[in-house]
Each structure stands twice: as C-alpha cells, then as structure tokens.
Design an enzyme around this catalytic site. Structure first.
Site, PDB file in Angstrom:
ATOM      1  N   LYS A 152       0.832  -1.213   0.000  1.00 23.74           N
ATOM      2  CA  LYS A 152       0.000   0.000   0.000  1.00 23.74           C
ATOM      3  C   LYS A 152       0.870   1.268   0.000  1.00 23.74           C
ATOM      4  O   LYS A 152       0.674   2.151  -0.827  1.00 23.74           O
ATOM      5  CB  LYS A 152      -0.914   0.039   1.232  1.00 23.74           C
ATOM      6  CG  LYS A 152      -1.915  -1.080   1.303  1.00 23.74           C
ATOM      7  CD  LYS A 152      -2.870  -0.895   2.466  1.00 23.74           C
ATOM      8  CE  LYS A 152      -2.188  -0.951   3.826  1.00 23.74           C
ATOM      9  NZ  LYS A 152      -1.707  -2.283   4.215  1.00 23.74           N
ATOM     10  N   ARG A 184     -10.063   1.357   7.237  1.00 25.95           N
ATOM     11  CA  ARG A 184      -9.754  -0.024   7.596  1.00 25.95           C
ATOM     12  C   ARG A 184     -10.941  -0.720   8.250  1.00 25.95           C
ATOM     13  O   ARG A 184     -10.854  -1.903   8.570  1.00 25.95           O
ATOM     14  CB  ARG A 184      -8.568  -0.050   8.553  1.00 25.95           C
ATOM     15  CG  ARG A 184      -7.240  -0.263   7.823  1.00 25.95           C
ATOM     16  CD  ARG A 184      -6.178  -0.202   8.859  1.00 25.95           C
ATOM     17  NE  ARG A 184      -5.006  -0.964   8.594  1.00 25.95           N
ATOM     18  CZ  ARG A 184      -3.904  -0.466   8.041  1.00 25.95           C
ATOM     19  NH1 ARG A 184      -3.880   0.745   7.577  1.00 25.95           N
ATOM     20  NH2 ARG A 184      -2.830  -1.209   7.929  1.00 25.95           N
ATOM     21  N   ARG A 235      11.226  -6.604   6.024  1.00 30.00           N
ATOM     22  CA  ARG A 235      11.266  -5.211   6.479  1.00 30.00           C
ATOM     23  C   ARG A 235      11.706  -5.137   7.951  1.00 30.00           C
ATOM     24  O   ARG A 235      12.424  -4.226   8.339  1.00 30.00           O
ATOM     25  CB  ARG A 235       9.902  -4.545   6.300  1.00 30.00           C
ATOM     26  CG  ARG A 235       9.928  -3.077   6.714  1.00 30.00           C
ATOM     27  CD  ARG A 235       8.687  -2.343   6.319  1.00 30.00           C
ATOM     28  NE  ARG A 235       7.520  -2.810   7.051  1.00 30.00           N
ATOM     29  CZ  ARG A 235       6.276  -2.416   6.815  1.00 30.00           C
ATOM     30  NH1 ARG A 235       6.037  -1.567   5.843  1.00 30.00           N
ATOM     31  NH2 ARG A 235       5.277  -2.876   7.531  1.00 30.00           N
ATOM     32  N   ARG A 251      10.765  -2.093  12.523  1.00 32.56           N
ATOM     33  CA  ARG A 251       9.499  -1.489  12.967  1.00 32.56           C
ATOM     34  C   ARG A 251       8.903  -2.351  14.067  1.00 32.56           C
ATOM     35  O   ARG A 251       8.882  -3.585  13.941  1.00 32.56           O
ATOM     36  CB  ARG A 251       8.546  -1.403  11.760  1.00 32.56           C
ATOM     37  CG  ARG A 251       7.763  -0.121  11.729  1.00 32.56           C
ATOM     38  CD  ARG A 251       7.040   0.006  10.438  1.00 32.56           C
ATOM     39  NE  ARG A 251       5.708  -0.588  10.516  1.00 32.56           N
ATOM     40  CZ  ARG A 251       4.813  -0.478   9.556  1.00 32.56           C
ATOM     41  NH1 ARG A 251       5.105   0.165   8.459  1.00 32.56           N
ATOM     42  NH2 ARG A 251       3.629  -1.031   9.688  1.00 32.56           N
ATOM     43  N   ARG A 277      -2.183  -8.845  12.785  1.00 33.89           N
ATOM     44  CA  ARG A 277      -2.555  -7.876  11.739  1.00 33.89           C
ATOM     45  C   ARG A 277      -3.290  -8.555  10.594  1.00 33.89           C
ATOM     46  O   ARG A 277      -4.232  -7.996  10.026  1.00 33.89           O
ATOM     47  CB  ARG A 277      -1.309  -7.148  11.233  1.00 33.89           C
ATOM     48  CG  ARG A 277      -0.849  -6.064  12.189  1.00 33.89           C
ATOM     49  CD  ARG A 277       0.624  -5.766  12.088  1.00 33.89           C
ATOM     50  NE  ARG A 277       0.999  -5.106  10.855  1.00 33.89           N
ATOM     51  CZ  ARG A 277       2.260  -5.029  10.414  1.00 33.89           C
ATOM     52  NH1 ARG A 277       3.243  -5.559  11.109  1.00 33.89           N
ATOM     53  NH2 ARG A 277       2.516  -4.411   9.293  1.00 33.89           N
TER      54      ARG A 277
END
Ligand code: B4P
Length: 187
Positions: free
Chosen positions: A13, A88, A127, A133, A144
C-alpha cells in the site's frame, strides 16, 4: 479525485500509494505514517496509538477519523487525495463517505492489492530485519492478518456495491505492479 489503496499488511500500500499519488498529482496520506509520527513525537495521541499498533490491532476509529477529517478539510486536499491504509473498518468507510458528501464528492477508485499470505509474511519479516518497525514481528504480523480479514476485508464488498473497486495483482516487481495499477484506473 479521491482514491484509496486497500490491501493486507505488506501488500504494498505504502509503496504503490506513493507512486500512484505522484503520477496522479494528488497528495498521499498514510494513516499508518501519521500514527507512527505521533508515536515518535510522544504526543498523547501517539502514546494511545502505540498500545494498539505494537500488538497489531487497529487504533480506535475516533482517533483515526480525527486525523482524516483534518486532512480532508485542508487546502492541500482540495483537489483530491490518495488515502493509503484508510479506511480499515466499515465505520471508517461510512464516516469518510459522509465527509466527502459534505464536499459534494465521493470515492472515485479503490485500488485493491492482491498478494498471497505467504508473500505478505515474507515481505514484513524482510522489512523487520531492515527497519526494525516495532509491529513487524511474527506475533504482531499474525494479529494484523487476522484483523485484516475480520475488519478490513469486508470493505471490498462495501466498495464493490459502489462500483469503484479496481483489483490489481500485487505480486511481481514494484514497477510492474505500478503499471497494472495505472492501467486499472483507466478501465
Ligand atoms: P500501515 O502503516 O498501513 O502498515 P501496513 O499495513 O503494514 O502497510 P505498509 O503500507 O506499511 O506496508 P507495504 O504494504 O507498503 O499500518 C500500521 C498500523 O497502523 C496498523 O497495524 C494499525 O495499528 C495502524 N493503522 C493504520 N491505519 C489505520 C486505520 N485507518 N485505522 C486504524 N488503525 C490504523 O509494504 C510492506 C513491505 O513490503 C515493505 O518493506 C515494502 O518495501 C515491501 N514491498 C512492497 N512492494 C513489494 C514488492 N512488489 N515486492 C517485494 N517487496 C515489496
């Protein structure tokens, strides 16, 4: 032009939204980035958001809607906006529809990025290794994905009813996917 980019965590996204916004010459707004900036600054909103984000849960609708309302009312968004990672939940979608209706506008396109679950997990773990993160750990990623299926995927049917969903296969190189997204907007 008001666009949204919808997809599971790790579907691209942020990556595709930025490129598409540049191409269409509209500002890009990522609720995830806004929330991460608030966390970094340690604002009261950021402190509240962090509790949800680190566990992989959605931040409450009223918090996110406050941010979006401010953006839609800003001069920068007068000609349209690309919303990345928003809405969302169906409640968020209904709220943004009402905000746009006040401006005599509506959602023009929803770009839906379709990526296999195996690839999503692979990208997010890659990532994690690169950026660290705090929500890119296996436990949070699983939450998630569950949250996406339960709370965000129902938006596909919501926007299909409005005839604005543009499904884009999200596997391949960033450039290939961007090309597909641009084509999908023509159709
Ligand atoms: P987001 O910031 O939206 O995070 P995300 O779903 O993980 O997507 P992101 O945009 O970062 O990753 P992308 O798919 O581009 O949200 C984070 C959290 O904020 C949420 O869990 C929630 O708590 C909160 N939140 C945000 N918005 C909210 C809302 N509206 N309501 C409530 N809560 C909200 O990319 C992932 C990785 O894949 C990157 O490393 C990228 O480089 C890589 N990648 C991209 N394209 C690729 C390709 N083609 N091939 C290989 N790798 C690729």
């Amino acid at each position: 032009m008001y666009l949204m980019i919808l997809g599971a965590p790790g579907s691209g996204k942020g990556t595709q939204g930025k490129l598409l916004a540049e191409f269409l010459e509209v500002p890009e707004v990522s609720t995830g980035e806004l929330l991460r900036a608030a966390v970094k600054q340690g604002t009261p909103l950021g402190r509240e958001a962090k509790r949800y984000m680190d566990q992989g849960n959605l931040v409450p609708d009223d918090v996110v809607l406050g941010l979006i309302r401010e953006i839609l009312d800003s001069r920068a968004a007068a000609r349209g906006v690309m919303m990345d990672g928003f809405p969302r939940t169906v409640a968020q979608a209904q709220a943004v529809d009402a905000l746009l209706a006040e401006k005599k506008a509506r959602v023009d396109h929803v770009v839906l990025l379709d990526v296999s679950e195996e690839e999503l997990v692979k990208r997010l773990l890659a990532r994690a290794a690169k950026e660290g993160r705090s929500d890119d750990n296996l436990e949070s990623i699983k939450t998630r994905l569950t949250v996406y299926h339960q709370q965000t995927a129902p938006l596909i049917a919501y926007y299909q009813k409005q005839g604005v969903v543009r499904c884009v296969p999200g596997m391949g190189s960033v450039e290939e996917i961007q090309q597909r997204a641009r084509e999908a907007l023509k159709g």
